[in-house]
Design a protein around this motif. Structure first.
Motif, PDB file in Angstrom:
ATOM      1  N   GLU A 177      41.793  70.136  30.410  1.00  0.00           N
ATOM      2  CA  GLU A 177      43.237  70.390  30.496  1.00  0.00           C
ATOM      3  C   GLU A 177      43.818  69.492  31.587  1.00  0.00           C
ATOM      4  OE1 GLU A 177      45.410  72.515  28.741  1.00  0.00           O
ATOM      5  OE2 GLU A 177      46.923  71.534  29.996  1.00  0.00           O
ATOM      6  N   ILE A 178      44.724  68.600  31.206  1.00  0.00           N
ATOM      7  CA  ILE A 178      45.310  67.702  32.209  1.00  0.00           C
ATOM      8  C   ILE A 178      46.777  68.002  32.476  1.00  0.00           C
ATOM      9  CG2 ILE A 178      43.688  65.799  31.831  1.00  0.00           C
ATOM     10  CD1 ILE A 178      45.883  64.450  30.141  1.00  0.00           C
ATOM     11  N   GLY A 179      47.363  68.930  31.732  1.00  0.00           N
ATOM     12  CA  GLY A 179      48.778  69.257  31.912  1.00  0.00           C
ATOM     13  C   GLY A 179      49.046  69.710  33.339  1.00  0.00           C
ATOM     14  N   GLY A 180      49.990  69.078  34.012  1.00  0.00           N
ATOM     15  CA  GLY A 180      50.359  69.482  35.359  1.00  0.00           C
ATOM     16  C   GLY A 180      49.448  68.986  36.468  1.00  0.00           C
ATOM     17  N   ARG A 181      48.380  68.263  36.105  1.00  0.00           N
ATOM     18  CA  ARG A 181      47.538  67.719  37.170  1.00  0.00           C
ATOM     19  C   ARG A 181      48.201  66.480  37.761  1.00  0.00           C
ATOM     20  NH1 ARG A 181      41.414  67.704  36.511  1.00  0.00           N
ATOM     21  NH2 ARG A 181      41.692  68.928  38.381  1.00  0.00           N
ATOM     22  N   PRO A 182      47.813  66.114  39.000  1.00  0.00           N
ATOM     23  CA  PRO A 182      48.452  64.935  39.594  1.00  0.00           C
ATOM     24  C   PRO A 182      48.023  63.648  38.871  1.00  0.00           C
ATOM     25  CG  PRO A 182      46.750  65.807  41.048  1.00  0.00           C
ATOM     26  CD  PRO A 182      46.884  66.768  39.919  1.00  0.00           C
ATOM     27  N   PRO A 183      48.910  62.650  38.851  1.00  0.00           N
ATOM     28  CA  PRO A 183      48.658  61.439  38.070  1.00  0.00           C
ATOM     29  C   PRO A 183      47.346  60.735  38.418  1.00  0.00           C
ATOM     30  CG  PRO A 183      50.774  61.293  39.257  1.00  0.00           C
ATOM     31  CD  PRO A 183      50.236  62.659  39.471  1.00  0.00           C
ATOM     32  N   HIS A 184      46.979  60.714  39.713  1.00  0.00           N
ATOM     33  CA  HIS A 184      45.762  59.954  40.027  1.00  0.00           C
ATOM     34  C   HIS A 184      44.525  60.624  39.435  1.00  0.00           C
ATOM     35  CE1 HIS A 184      45.901  62.717  43.503  1.00  0.00           C
ATOM     36  NE2 HIS A 184      44.600  62.615  43.502  1.00  0.00           N
ATOM     37  N   ASN A 236      48.465  42.565  41.097  1.00  0.00           N
ATOM     38  CA  ASN A 236      48.829  43.572  40.100  1.00  0.00           C
ATOM     39  C   ASN A 236      47.589  44.055  39.355  1.00  0.00           C
ATOM     40  OD1 ASN A 236      51.830  44.291  39.293  1.00  0.00           O
ATOM     41  ND2 ASN A 236      51.868  42.232  40.169  1.00  0.00           N
ATOM     42  N   LEU A 237      46.752  43.121  38.963  1.00  0.00           N
ATOM     43  CA  LEU A 237      45.543  43.508  38.220  1.00  0.00           C
ATOM     44  C   LEU A 237      44.581  44.275  39.114  1.00  0.00           C
ATOM     45  CD1 LEU A 237      44.986  40.266  36.138  1.00  0.00           C
ATOM     46  CD2 LEU A 237      45.754  42.487  35.309  1.00  0.00           C
ATOM     47  N   GLU A 238      44.485  43.827  40.362  1.00  0.00           N
ATOM     48  CA  GLU A 238      43.574  44.485  41.292  1.00  0.00           C
ATOM     49  C   GLU A 238      43.984  45.949  41.507  1.00  0.00           C
ATOM     50  OE1 GLU A 238      42.241  43.347  45.593  1.00  0.00           O
ATOM     51  OE2 GLU A 238      42.489  41.530  44.389  1.00  0.00           O
ATOM     52  N   LEU A 239      45.290  46.202  41.467  1.00  0.00           N
ATOM     53  CA  LEU A 239      45.746  47.578  41.635  1.00  0.00           C
ATOM     54  C   LEU A 239      45.210  48.490  40.531  1.00  0.00           C
ATOM     55  CD1 LEU A 239      49.343  46.961  42.910  1.00  0.00           C
ATOM     56  CD2 LEU A 239      47.588  48.325  44.053  1.00  0.00           C
ATOM     57  N   GLY A 240      44.969  47.896  39.366  1.00  0.00           N
ATOM     58  CA  GLY A 240      44.394  48.687  38.282  1.00  0.00           C
ATOM     59  C   GLY A 240      42.995  49.195  38.594  1.00  0.00           C
ATOM     60  N   VAL A 241      42.261  48.471  39.432  1.00  0.00           N
ATOM     61  CA  VAL A 241      40.908  48.909  39.792  1.00  0.00           C
ATOM     62  C   VAL A 241      40.827  49.435  41.217  1.00  0.00           C
ATOM     63  CG1 VAL A 241      39.561  47.529  38.180  1.00  0.00           C
ATOM     64  CG2 VAL A 241      40.271  46.513  40.340  1.00  0.00           C
ATOM     65  N   ALA A 242      41.939  49.398  41.942  1.00  0.00           N
ATOM     66  CA  ALA A 242      41.896  49.749  43.366  1.00  0.00           C
ATOM     67  C   ALA A 242      41.360  51.158  43.581  1.00  0.00           C
ATOM     68  CB  ALA A 242      43.284  49.617  43.984  1.00  0.00           C
ATOM     69  N   ALA A 243      41.741  52.083  42.705  1.00  0.00           N
ATOM     70  CA  ALA A 243      41.379  53.477  42.926  1.00  0.00           C
ATOM     71  C   ALA A 243      39.878  53.704  42.771  1.00  0.00           C
ATOM     72  CB  ALA A 243      42.143  54.373  41.972  1.00  0.00           C
ATOM     73  N   ARG A 244      39.269  53.045  41.771  1.00  0.00           N
ATOM     74  CA  ARG A 244      37.855  53.360  41.560  1.00  0.00           C
ATOM     75  C   ARG A 244      36.935  52.309  42.153  1.00  0.00           C
ATOM     76  NH1 ARG A 244      36.111  51.542  35.603  1.00  0.00           N
ATOM     77  NH2 ARG A 244      36.125  49.404  36.355  1.00  0.00           N
ATOM     78  N   GLY A 245      37.517  51.244  42.701  1.00  0.00           N
ATOM     79  CA  GLY A 245      36.703  50.211  43.328  1.00  0.00           C
ATOM     80  C   GLY A 245      36.222  49.198  42.316  1.00  0.00           C
ATOM     81  N   GLY A 246      35.615  48.150  42.802  1.00  0.00           N
ATOM     82  CA  GLY A 246      35.112  47.111  41.917  1.00  0.00           C
ATOM     83  C   GLY A 246      36.122  46.012  41.682  1.00  0.00           C
ATOM     84  N   ARG A 247      35.718  45.064  40.860  1.00  0.00           N
ATOM     85  CA  ARG A 247      36.537  43.878  40.599  1.00  0.00           C
ATOM     86  C   ARG A 247      37.231  44.004  39.248  1.00  0.00           C
ATOM     87  NH1 ARG A 247      37.958  41.324  44.364  1.00  0.00           N
ATOM     88  NH2 ARG A 247      36.977  42.474  46.010  1.00  0.00           N
ATOM     89  N   VAL A 248      38.170  43.109  39.015  1.00  0.00           N
ATOM     90  CA  VAL A 248      38.816  43.017  37.715  1.00  0.00           C
ATOM     91  C   VAL A 248      37.782  42.473  36.722  1.00  0.00           C
ATOM     92  CG1 VAL A 248      40.633  41.855  36.417  1.00  0.00           C
ATOM     93  CG2 VAL A 248      41.059  42.589  38.781  1.00  0.00           C
ATOM     94  N   ALA A 265      52.109  53.397  41.122  1.00  0.00           N
ATOM     95  CA  ALA A 265      50.864  53.398  41.890  1.00  0.00           C
ATOM     96  C   ALA A 265      50.038  54.629  41.529  1.00  0.00           C
ATOM     97  CB  ALA A 265      51.165  53.369  43.382  1.00  0.00           C
ATOM     98  N   ALA A 266      50.698  55.779  41.449  1.00  0.00           N
ATOM     99  CA  ALA A 266      49.989  57.013  41.119  1.00  0.00           C
ATOM    100  C   ALA A 266      49.397  56.924  39.720  1.00  0.00           C
ATOM    101  CB  ALA A 266      50.930  58.210  41.217  1.00  0.00           C
ATOM    102  N   ALA A 267      50.163  56.352  38.775  1.00  0.00           N
ATOM    103  CA  ALA A 267      49.664  56.235  37.403  1.00  0.00           C
ATOM    104  C   ALA A 267      48.461  55.303  37.334  1.00  0.00           C
ATOM    105  CB  ALA A 267      50.774  55.746  36.484  1.00  0.00           C
ATOM    106  N   LEU A 268      48.341  54.410  38.295  1.00  0.00           N
ATOM    107  CA  LEU A 268      47.178  53.520  38.324  1.00  0.00           C
ATOM    108  C   LEU A 268      45.986  54.183  39.014  1.00  0.00           C
ATOM    109  CD1 LEU A 268      48.953  50.141  39.108  1.00  0.00           C
ATOM    110  CD2 LEU A 268      47.808  50.786  36.982  1.00  0.00           C
ATOM    111  N   GLY A 269      46.137  55.445  39.370  1.00  0.00           N
ATOM    112  CA  GLY A 269      45.004  56.176  39.922  1.00  0.00           C
ATOM    113  C   GLY A 269      45.005  56.267  41.435  1.00  0.00           C
ATOM    114  N   ILE A 270      46.053  55.740  42.067  1.00  0.00           N
ATOM    115  CA  ILE A 270      46.092  55.771  43.526  1.00  0.00           C
ATOM    116  C   ILE A 270      46.615  57.128  43.985  1.00  0.00           C
ATOM    117  CG2 ILE A 270      47.228  54.750  45.539  1.00  0.00           C
ATOM    118  CD1 ILE A 270      47.244  52.098  43.777  1.00  0.00           C
TER     119      ILE A 270
END
Ligand SMILES: Nc1ncnc2c1ncn2[C@@H]1O[C@H](COP(=O)(O)OP(=O)(O)OP(=O)(O)O)[C@@H](O)[C@H]1O
Ligand SMILES: [Mg+2]
Lengths: 230, 286
Positions: A64-71, A96-108, B178-183
């Motif tokens: 269930e993801i309804g109402g959970r925070p976006p991250h 911009n691309l790096e931000l896509g992986v910033a949360a979980r770490g690693g490279r593009v 930023a939040a939607a990208l998982g931050i």
């Protein structure tokens, strides 16, 4: 893959979505169509956790993801290309691309540059200076670098000329097949929906008003007239 | 040459003031830039840094270690303020202004209750002078300048070059995206607030041996820090540094000829004129 049941979402005064229920099967491109202001973007934002539903549920597989925070929703494997693209204009393409992986770490991942070779050439450019088509490619690429299971696309064809829409359609088909991706596609462009989607659902006055096999749709179809005509 | 010799200490004094002020301004501006919060308690965080170092030195901790501990302690206070107050109000700018204003009063009164209203003095870790060509200048001030400059550069690099900096800048520009990208935007906020608080605490600790430490010392730095940001612009770090250079430099140099109050009035008038000419600050966004 994605099961939305009886979802209600609003903005304080009045609810925009009043009991949306729909299913996005795994491995498909499922389209949602509807006139301006019907609440398509509102639904996308609720799916991504950027708006809290007042009732109903959103399930990603069994979660269930309804109402959970976006991250957290992003971490569960959902990626989002918002209407208007949401590019960080002052950052470089690479940032911009790096931000896509910033949360979980690693490279593009390298395959993303293989899908979007122009972005590889534009790596060091400030994203705000890219053309509309390049920015849309960047927004999609940024969503894909996190290797999501579900991709939400909100009107990706908006503001693009037909040849670019066609190119984007082919690329999306290729990526979906390649990565076993599931796509929730919000669109008003019938040609794109016919080309890449399996099923199209119609959002009318905050509810799903029906669905159809995407390939059967044509500008003359009665459902199109009823739900999208002017 | 004689003029040079007469001017050099004044310019060095001004530079050391500017560098310490820049730590305060930078903390203020990262918090404002990221959270949209005007932290009126920032001067009190600075004051807490000065008290913390004075206390620790009183317990026998060597000065430089005490200064580092003071920065950490004020950072921890910042963590608490962020968690309890700021994050709950972040979307409501007026409320945060009132809340941080109230917090400033509470912190000042808390210090008065704990340590009394009187001012105290702290000895510098060294009272040696360094001979620089024709002049001799206090070694402590030179160390202070080197340390403040290093911390400023490190902070700039943190935001410009690291992943944390990238996510913080992204959360600043488009928090939802930023939040939607998982931050985890809230966590980025909190870390930034802690960083800003620690910078203020460090500034207070470093300046403590040079001025008298009292519960009301924060205002004397908060006002020029705000003026610096208004003059230089809050859109870039360059703006903060330029603004601090102008406001802090003028404040410090004029103080040699005018009374401190008159100097502050002149600086204030100059700042108002600069803001009138360039309302978004002298340095535009890159
Ligand atoms: N931030 C907001 N605050 C209040 N109301 C909003 C907000 N955003 C959208 N709405 C309202 O919610 C309704 C649905 O808007 P939404 O953007 O979801 O529609 P849409 O189907 O995506 O339209 P479009 O095709 O133009 O993108 C509209 O009536 C709109 O006015
Ligand atoms: Mg929309």
């Amino acid at each position: 893959m994605l099961t939305i049941s009886d979802l209600h979402v609003g903005y304080g005064h009045g609810t925009v979505l009043q009991g949306v229920s729909m299913i996005v099967p795994r491995g498909t491109v499922t389209a949602l169509m509807g006139r301006n202001g019907m609440g398509k973007t509102t639904l996308c934002r609720a799916l991504m956790g950027l708006l809290a539903p007042s009732a109903g549920s959103i399930r990603l597989d069994e979660l269930e993801i309804g109402g959970r925070p976006p991250h957290r929703i992003a971490a569960a494997g959902v990626a989002y290309v918002p209407q208007g693209r949401g590019i960080f204009e002052r950052f470089t393409v690479e940032e911009n691309l790096e931000l896509g992986v910033a949360a979980r770490g690693g490279r593009v991942p390298a395959h993303v540059y293989r899908w979007f070779p122009t972005l590889a050439e534009l790596r060091r450019r400030t994203a705000g200076t890219l053309s509309g088509g390049e920015q849309q490619a960047l927004a999609i690429a940024r969503a894909l670098v996190s290797e999501p299971r579900l991709l939400i696309l909100d009107e990706p064809s908006e503001g693009l000329q037909p040849s670019l829409v066609e190119e984007m359609g082919s690329l999306l088909l290729r990526i979906v097949a390649d990565r076993h991706l599931t796509v929730f596609l919000v669109e008003q462009n019938l040609a794109l929906v016919r080309r890449i989607a399996t099923i199209a659902a119609f959002l009318v006055d905050g509810r799903i008003a029906g669905g159809a096999a995407a390939r059967d749709l044509s500008p003359e179809s009665p459902v199109i007239h009823r739900h999208l005509g002017l | 040459m004689d003029a040079m010799i007469a001017w050099a200490p004044l310019l060095l004094d001004a530079l050391s003031f500017v560098l310490v002020l820049a730590l305060v301004s930078l903390g203020l501006v990262v918090i404002f830039g990221l959270l949209g919060v005007i932290n009126l308690a920032h001067g009190e965080l600075f004051m807490l840094g000065a008290y913390a170092v004075a206390l620790a030195v009183g317990w026998g901790v060597p000065f430089w270690l005490a200064a580092a501990l003071a920065a950490l302690a004020v950072g921890a206070v910042g963590w608490l303020i962020s968690a309890v107050l700021i994050e709950r109000l972040a979307a409501r700018p007026l409320d945060t202004i009132l809340a941080t204003w109230g917090l400033a009063i509470a912190l000042r009164q808390g210090v008065v209750l704990a340590f009394g209203p009187q001012s105290r003095n702290l000895d510098a870790p060294t009272d040696a002078d360094v001979v620089l060509g024709a002049i001799s200048y206090p070694a402590y001030r030179l160390y202070l300048m080197a340390l403040a400059a290093t911390v400023l550069i490190a902070t700039l690099l943190l935001f410009a070059r690291t992943r944390f900096g990238l996510t913080a800048r992204a959360a600043m520009a488009r928090p939802d995206m930023a939040a939607a990208l998982g931050i985890d935007v809230r966590r980025v906020w909190r870390r930034t607030f802690v960083l800003g608080a620690a910078l203020a605490g460090l500034a207070g600790a470093l300046i403590a041996p040079l001025i008298s430490v009292d519960p009301y010392m924060g205002l004397g730095f908060l006002v020029p820090a705000f003026l610096s940001i208004l003059v230089g612009g809050s859109a870039s770090f360059a703006g903060v540094l330029v603004g601090t250079g102008i406001v802090g430099g003028a404040d410090s140099l004029l103080g040699h000829w005018l009374s401190p109050l008159a100097a502050q009035i002149v600086v204030f008038v100059v700042a108002v004129l600069a803001i009138r000419v360039r309302p978004t600050g002298l340095v535009r966004a890159p």
